[in-house]
Design an enzyme around this catalytic site. Structure first.
Site, PDB file in Angstrom:
ATOM      1  N   VAL A 292     -31.046 -50.433  74.742  1.00  0.00           N
ATOM      2  CA  VAL A 292     -30.487 -51.699  74.276  1.00  0.00           C
ATOM      3  C   VAL A 292     -28.986 -51.670  74.532  1.00  0.00           C
ATOM      4  O   VAL A 292     -28.328 -50.655  74.286  1.00  0.00           O
ATOM      5  CB  VAL A 292     -30.754 -51.919  72.775  1.00  0.00           C
ATOM      6  CG1 VAL A 292     -30.209 -53.278  72.324  1.00  0.00           C
ATOM      7  CG2 VAL A 292     -32.230 -51.799  72.458  1.00  0.00           C
ATOM      8  N   CYS A 293     -28.457 -52.771  75.049  1.00  0.00           N
ATOM      9  CA  CYS A 293     -27.017 -52.909  75.231  1.00  0.00           C
ATOM     10  C   CYS A 293     -26.483 -51.786  76.122  1.00  0.00           C
ATOM     11  O   CYS A 293     -27.093 -51.415  77.122  1.00  0.00           O
ATOM     12  CB  CYS A 293     -26.360 -52.943  73.856  1.00  0.00           C
ATOM     13  SG  CYS A 293     -24.664 -53.529  73.794  1.00  0.00           S
ATOM     14  N   SER A 294     -25.357 -51.193  75.760  1.00  0.00           N
ATOM     15  CA  SER A 294     -24.754 -50.147  76.586  1.00  0.00           C
ATOM     16  C   SER A 294     -25.521 -48.835  76.534  1.00  0.00           C
ATOM     17  O   SER A 294     -25.132 -47.860  77.182  1.00  0.00           O
ATOM     18  CB  SER A 294     -23.293 -49.919  76.181  1.00  0.00           C
ATOM     19  OG  SER A 294     -23.196 -49.574  74.811  1.00  0.00           O
TER      20      SER A 294
ATOM     21  N   SER B 104     -27.620 -54.520  80.842  1.00  0.00           N
ATOM     22  CA  SER B 104     -26.823 -53.967  79.762  1.00  0.00           C
ATOM     23  C   SER B 104     -26.028 -55.111  79.149  1.00  0.00           C
ATOM     24  O   SER B 104     -26.197 -56.276  79.542  1.00  0.00           O
ATOM     25  CB  SER B 104     -25.883 -52.874  80.300  1.00  0.00           C
ATOM     26  OG  SER B 104     -25.329 -52.116  79.241  1.00  0.00           O
TER      27      SER B 104
END
Length: 205
Positions: A97-99, A117
């Site tokens: 998830v995300c970075s 990302s």
């Protein structure tokens, strides 16, 4: 079915808790927060602490790994214990998830794969041999990556449909009443008002 979510200092809470809630609701799925050693880990805002109840060594081969993102990503990318565990685990599904996708990329797990990302760091994936994609959820083989923060819920529902079936994922979606209807259309740089991206960056760096 065992899901492991690794925690590291300054992770973003929703990145971990969103998938935890979705997957934890599913019958037959166990979700464990893990770290190098069991114990409390504090999020990026400093006001929430989650407890890793397991260690990497104690869960060497989970069925699924979900790597959250957050400002602590840079340090997590250089953590040899986390990297070695990610590489050796060989789960059925590897997700982020995300970075958190940068953590996977730094471990060499996204080389040659399409991935996404958070919009602020998405292009950095190319430096690790991945193909950055501007989508909320990207599936490439046994790897699923999500865009920023709230996209982790979408990713977890996508994953759950693969792990079980569409009806199970839809049942969980209804149980948690996930029916996004935000008051604004400022959820991406493309739709946000001019100048807002610069202000948003001050909040996450």
């Amino acid at each position: 079915m065992h899901v492991a979510i690794p925690l590291y200092p300054r992770f973003t809470a929703l990145d971990a808790v969103g998938p935890y809630t979705v997957l934890g609701f599913a019958p037959g799925v166990t979700v464990t927060f893990v770290a190098a050693a069991p114990g409390p880990v504090t999020d990026d805002l400093g006001g929430l602490t989650l407890t890793a109840t397991g260690a990497y060594a104690g869960l060497p081969h989970p069925d699924v790994i979900v790597v959250p993102g957050g400002p602590g990503t840079a340090e997590a990318m250089r953590d040899p214990q986390l990297r070695d565990w990610l590489v050796a685990a060989r789960p059925r599904w590897t997700t982020s998830v995300c970075s958190g996708s940068l953590v996977l990329a730094a471990a060499g797990l996204l080389r040659g794969r399409r991935a996404t990302s958070h919009w602020a760091v998405r292009d950095a994936l190319a430096g690790f041999g991945a193909e950055p994609v501007e989508q909320r959820v990207v599936t490439d083989g046994p790897v699923i990556t999500a865009a920023g923060v709230s996209a982790g819920i979408d990713m977890a529902l996508t994953l759950l449909a693969r792990l079980r079936d569409d009806e199970t994922a839809q049942t969980v979606q209804l149980a948690i009443e996930y029916a996004p209807d935000p008051p604004f259309t400022a959820g991406s740089p493309r739709s946000a008002p001019p100048g807002l991206a610069e202000r948003a960056l001050t909040l996450i760096r």
